[in-house]
Design a protein around this motif. Structure first.
Motif, PDB file in Angstrom:
ATOM      1  N   LEU A 144      17.329  26.504   6.987  1.00 48.01           N
ATOM      2  CA  LEU A 144      16.806  25.366   7.257  1.00 48.01           C
ATOM      3  C   LEU A 144      16.262  24.787   6.083  1.00 48.01           C
ATOM      4  O   LEU A 144      16.332  23.597   5.733  1.00 48.01           O
ATOM      5  CB  LEU A 144      15.531  25.394   8.164  1.00 48.01           C
ATOM      6  CG  LEU A 144      15.772  25.832   9.672  1.00 48.01           C
ATOM      7  CD1 LEU A 144      14.497  26.235  10.532  1.00 48.01           C
ATOM      8  CD2 LEU A 144      16.537  25.039  10.406  1.00 48.01           C
ATOM      9  N   VAL A 145      15.694  25.539   5.177  1.00 44.63           N
ATOM     10  CA  VAL A 145      15.215  25.102   3.807  1.00 44.63           C
ATOM     11  C   VAL A 145      16.526  24.409   2.956  1.00 44.63           C
ATOM     12  O   VAL A 145      16.241  23.357   2.702  1.00 44.63           O
ATOM     13  CB  VAL A 145      14.684  26.407   2.751  1.00 44.63           C
ATOM     14  CG1 VAL A 145      14.253  25.762   1.482  1.00 44.63           C
ATOM     15  CG2 VAL A 145      13.253  26.731   3.559  1.00 44.63           C
ATOM     16  N   LEU A 164      11.829  25.742  -3.462  1.00 42.45           N
ATOM     17  CA  LEU A 164      11.760  27.019  -4.512  1.00 42.45           C
ATOM     18  C   LEU A 164      11.792  28.142  -3.191  1.00 42.45           C
ATOM     19  O   LEU A 164      10.834  28.094  -2.606  1.00 42.45           O
ATOM     20  CB  LEU A 164      10.594  27.257  -5.491  1.00 42.45           C
ATOM     21  CG  LEU A 164      10.398  28.478  -6.064  1.00 42.45           C
ATOM     22  CD1 LEU A 164      11.369  28.866  -6.955  1.00 42.45           C
ATOM     23  CD2 LEU A 164       8.894  28.471  -6.670  1.00 42.45           C
ATOM     24  N   VAL A 165      12.761  29.121  -3.226  1.00 38.59           N
ATOM     25  CA  VAL A 165      12.762  30.003  -2.348  1.00 38.59           C
ATOM     26  C   VAL A 165      12.497  31.402  -3.050  1.00 38.59           C
ATOM     27  O   VAL A 165      13.238  31.687  -4.042  1.00 38.59           O
ATOM     28  CB  VAL A 165      13.993  30.225  -1.638  1.00 38.59           C
ATOM     29  CG1 VAL A 165      13.936  31.464  -0.710  1.00 38.59           C
ATOM     30  CG2 VAL A 165      14.383  28.792  -0.758  1.00 38.59           C
ATOM     31  N   HIS A 194       7.469  25.617  -1.598  1.00 41.57           N
ATOM     32  CA  HIS A 194       7.511  26.870  -2.034  1.00 41.57           C
ATOM     33  C   HIS A 194       7.559  27.626  -1.005  1.00 41.57           C
ATOM     34  O   HIS A 194       6.524  27.865  -0.219  1.00 41.57           O
ATOM     35  CB  HIS A 194       6.504  27.204  -3.206  1.00 41.57           C
ATOM     36  CG  HIS A 194       6.534  26.323  -4.127  1.00 41.57           C
ATOM     37  ND1 HIS A 194       5.206  26.299  -4.937  1.00 41.57           N
ATOM     38  CD2 HIS A 194       7.414  25.589  -5.099  1.00 41.57           C
ATOM     39  CE1 HIS A 194       5.354  25.513  -5.941  1.00 41.57           C
ATOM     40  NE2 HIS A 194       6.522  25.299  -5.943  1.00 41.57           N
ATOM     41  N   HIS A 195       8.912  28.249  -0.424  1.00 47.59           N
ATOM     42  CA  HIS A 195       9.206  29.155   0.600  1.00 47.59           C
ATOM     43  C   HIS A 195       9.181  30.577   0.375  1.00 47.59           C
ATOM     44  O   HIS A 195       9.870  30.867  -0.597  1.00 47.59           O
ATOM     45  CB  HIS A 195      10.237  28.494   1.213  1.00 47.59           C
ATOM     46  CG  HIS A 195      10.851  29.450   2.461  1.00 47.59           C
ATOM     47  ND1 HIS A 195      10.134  29.070   3.518  1.00 47.59           N
ATOM     48  CD2 HIS A 195      11.814  30.394   2.877  1.00 47.59           C
ATOM     49  CE1 HIS A 195      10.623  29.999   4.361  1.00 47.59           C
ATOM     50  NE2 HIS A 195      11.559  30.619   3.938  1.00 47.59           N
ATOM     51  N   VAL A 196       8.500  31.310   0.923  1.00 46.95           N
ATOM     52  CA  VAL A 196       8.481  32.807   0.869  1.00 46.95           C
ATOM     53  C   VAL A 196       9.293  33.355   1.679  1.00 46.95           C
ATOM     54  O   VAL A 196       9.108  33.403   2.811  1.00 46.95           O
ATOM     55  CB  VAL A 196       6.894  33.463   0.913  1.00 46.95           C
ATOM     56  CG1 VAL A 196       7.115  34.941   1.033  1.00 46.95           C
ATOM     57  CG2 VAL A 196       6.154  33.038  -0.199  1.00 46.95           C
ATOM     58  N   SER A 197      10.349  33.915   1.280  1.00 48.84           N
ATOM     59  CA  SER A 197      11.284  34.547   2.236  1.00 48.84           C
ATOM     60  C   SER A 197      11.316  36.089   2.080  1.00 48.84           C
ATOM     61  O   SER A 197      10.201  36.668   2.066  1.00 48.84           O
ATOM     62  CB  SER A 197      12.958  33.869   2.033  1.00 48.84           C
ATOM     63  OG  SER A 197      13.763  34.415   2.773  1.00 48.84           O
ATOM     64  N   ILE A 237       3.415  22.495  -1.468  1.00 50.04           N
ATOM     65  CA  ILE A 237       3.288  23.366   0.037  1.00 50.04           C
ATOM     66  C   ILE A 237       3.594  24.714  -0.322  1.00 50.04           C
ATOM     67  O   ILE A 237       4.772  24.983  -0.616  1.00 50.04           O
ATOM     68  CB  ILE A 237       3.904  22.711   1.065  1.00 50.04           C
ATOM     69  CG1 ILE A 237       3.257  21.058   1.295  1.00 50.04           C
ATOM     70  CG2 ILE A 237       3.832  23.624   2.365  1.00 50.04           C
ATOM     71  CD1 ILE A 237       4.082  20.622   2.517  1.00 50.04           C
ATOM     72  N   TRP A 238       2.926  25.680  -0.179  1.00 49.68           N
ATOM     73  CA  TRP A 238       3.431  27.062  -0.088  1.00 49.68           C
ATOM     74  C   TRP A 238       3.373  27.689   1.325  1.00 49.68           C
ATOM     75  O   TRP A 238       2.492  27.642   2.021  1.00 49.68           O
ATOM     76  CB  TRP A 238       2.255  27.952  -0.812  1.00 49.68           C
ATOM     77  CG  TRP A 238       2.431  27.928  -2.416  1.00 49.68           C
ATOM     78  CD1 TRP A 238       1.758  26.981  -3.129  1.00 49.68           C
ATOM     79  CD2 TRP A 238       2.933  28.946  -3.283  1.00 49.68           C
ATOM     80  NE1 TRP A 238       2.163  27.190  -4.410  1.00 49.68           N
ATOM     81  CE2 TRP A 238       2.814  28.453  -4.599  1.00 49.68           C
ATOM     82  CE3 TRP A 238       3.714  30.130  -3.137  1.00 49.68           C
ATOM     83  CZ2 TRP A 238       3.326  29.170  -5.596  1.00 49.68           C
ATOM     84  CZ3 TRP A 238       4.105  30.929  -4.059  1.00 49.68           C
ATOM     85  CH2 TRP A 238       3.917  30.172  -5.398  1.00 49.68           C
ATOM     86  N   HIS A 239       4.686  28.062   1.797  1.00 50.12           N
ATOM     87  CA  HIS A 239       4.871  28.539   2.923  1.00 50.12           C
ATOM     88  C   HIS A 239       4.938  30.163   2.829  1.00 50.12           C
ATOM     89  O   HIS A 239       6.065  30.581   2.627  1.00 50.12           O
ATOM     90  CB  HIS A 239       6.013  27.915   3.673  1.00 50.12           C
ATOM     91  CG  HIS A 239       6.162  28.439   5.082  1.00 50.12           C
ATOM     92  ND1 HIS A 239       5.337  28.726   5.989  1.00 50.12           N
ATOM     93  CD2 HIS A 239       7.400  28.578   5.693  1.00 50.12           C
ATOM     94  CE1 HIS A 239       5.686  28.933   7.209  1.00 50.12           C
ATOM     95  NE2 HIS A 239       7.060  29.034   7.102  1.00 50.12           N
ATOM     96  N   SER A 240       3.902  30.725   3.211  1.00 53.55           N
ATOM     97  CA  SER A 240       3.897  32.219   2.986  1.00 53.55           C
ATOM     98  C   SER A 240       3.620  32.984   4.634  1.00 53.55           C
ATOM     99  O   SER A 240       3.802  34.159   4.714  1.00 53.55           O
ATOM    100  CB  SER A 240       2.659  32.654   2.080  1.00 53.55           C
ATOM    101  OG  SER A 240       2.495  34.342   2.404  1.00 53.55           O
TER     102      SER A 240
END
Length: 378
Positions: free
Chosen positions: A174-175, A187-188, A133-136, A92-95
């Motif tokens: 939260l991540v 992954l951030v 995979h989290h985009v910050s 999961i990519w969170h963009s």
């Protein structure tokens, strides 16, 4: 290992999608319910950016669009549909998120914090234990304006320049909590300010910095100014300040390459930033030409602001970064990717190409050329 992507129709998300399609036969796009035809917008982006006819024609068969609402538990899906979606995912990519620097904290929390919370529900519900995979953003470093920001740092000791920064900081918390609770890797990736030299187009997602042009235009109009007036505006900033601006296409490439690394088991955080900052004088020259106006950098806010200065003061998120002198450490990325992780220079001509209003050409003043030549800050 099936991949899902949020924010796929956004400025960064479309570039991530392009990279992910290089290595994945199909993807699931988690699109915002009611926002319009996501597949049509994706196809139009590829048409306008030079993709081959064969690539574009294959997109409807390679992309599955699932309409969701990140602000709602289970992404607004019925329980069965949510479970089926979760069980079918391997990555999961969170963009998705709001980058509104002028937004209030409750509004930004709904999108950036609660949206991340509900996306983590999806990641935790799948039988395949999908990788997250989290985009910050690098700007979770907050309002500390000097020194070095490191990837392992995540605190609010310095406060934040705006509600956007705080909301992304809270989302990262939260991540980390999710990773500890589930014993799962995450992954951030923290990009800096993303830019492009692709000219503005009504059918493409807006350049994030186009809000600057809009604010300047609206403020000039409210102050009763007309072209070719070039009013003097005093802005708080540091003449030796610098900002990190990174080409969005390069950011997407680096992110996808980092995602291919074996995770440590906890939260791996990377600064996805340019190896050379852009000096504040270059940014000031850009503002002057977008305005048009004449900017004077001052150490503190004027005690007797002009009408235009008072109007611009309503948008602190736009100018706060002119006082920044800090650097984002990206040792991990450079050690993993080597020279290929470096970017081409970002100068005044590049920035103008991606922001210039239709029909506007950049004036070639000596100051502008001096700022451009100095834009290789080490």
């Amino acid at each position: 290992m099936h991949v899902a992507l949020t924010g796929a129709t956004g400025f960064l998300g479309l570039r991530l999608l392009r990279r992910l399609l290089d290595t994945n036969r199909s993807l699931t796009v988690l699109a915002h319910a009611g926002s319009g035809d996501a597949l049509r917008r994706i196809i139009r982006f590829f048409e306008l950016t030079g993709a081959t006819e064969a690539f574009v024609a294959a997109l409807p068969g390679r992309l599955r669009v699932v309409e969701t609402d990140l602000a709602q538990p289970r992404l607004g899906l019925p329980a069965r549909a949510f479970r089926e979606l979760a069980d079918g995912l391997g990555t999961i990519w969170h963009s998705a998120g709001s980058i509104n620097l002028e937004g209030d904290l409750p509004e930004l929390r709904r999108t950036n914090v609660e949206g991340t919370r509900h996306l983590l529900e999806l990641a935790g519900a799948g039988r395949g234990r999908p990788v997250l995979h989290h985009v910050s953003t690098a700007f979770v470093a907050g309002a500390r304006r000097e020194g070095v920001a490191y990837e392992d740092e995540l605190d609010d000791a310095s406060g934040f320049e705006n509600a956007y920064e705080r909301s992304k900081y809270e989302a990262e918390l939260l991540v980390h909590a999710w990773s500890r609770e589930h014993g799962r890797p995450a992954l951030v990736m923290r990009p800096s300010i993303l830019v492009s030299d692709l000219p503005p187009h009504p059918e493409l997602p807006a350049h994030p910095l186009l809000v600057v042009e809009r604010i300047l235009r609206d403020a000039r109009g409210a102050a009763g100014l007309r072209d070719p007036d070039r009013p003097r505006v005093r802005m708080v900033g540091h003449p030796h300040g610098h900002l990190n601006l990174l080409q969005v296409d390069h950011a997407a490439e680096v992110m996808v390459r980092l995602a291919g690394r074996r995770p440590s088991g906890g939260v791996d955080t990377y600064h996805v930033v340019h190896d050379r900052d852009v000096p504040v004088p270059t940014v000031v020259t850009l503002l002057e030409q977008l305005g048009p106006l004449s900017v004077e950098l001052v150490p503190v806010k004027p005690e007797a602001p002009s009408a235009l200065e008072a109007l611009l003061d309503f948008y602190p998120g736009m100018t706060a970064y002119l006082a920044h002198r800090r650097r984002f450490d990206d040792t991990r990325v450079r050690s993993l990717l080597g020279p290929s992780g470096a970017s081409a220079p970002v100068g005044l001509d590049y920035l103008w190409s991606g922001l210039a209003p239709p029909g506007r050409t950049r004036t070639g003043s000596p100051d502008a050329h001096a700022a451009l030549s100095s834009s290789r800050h080490a």
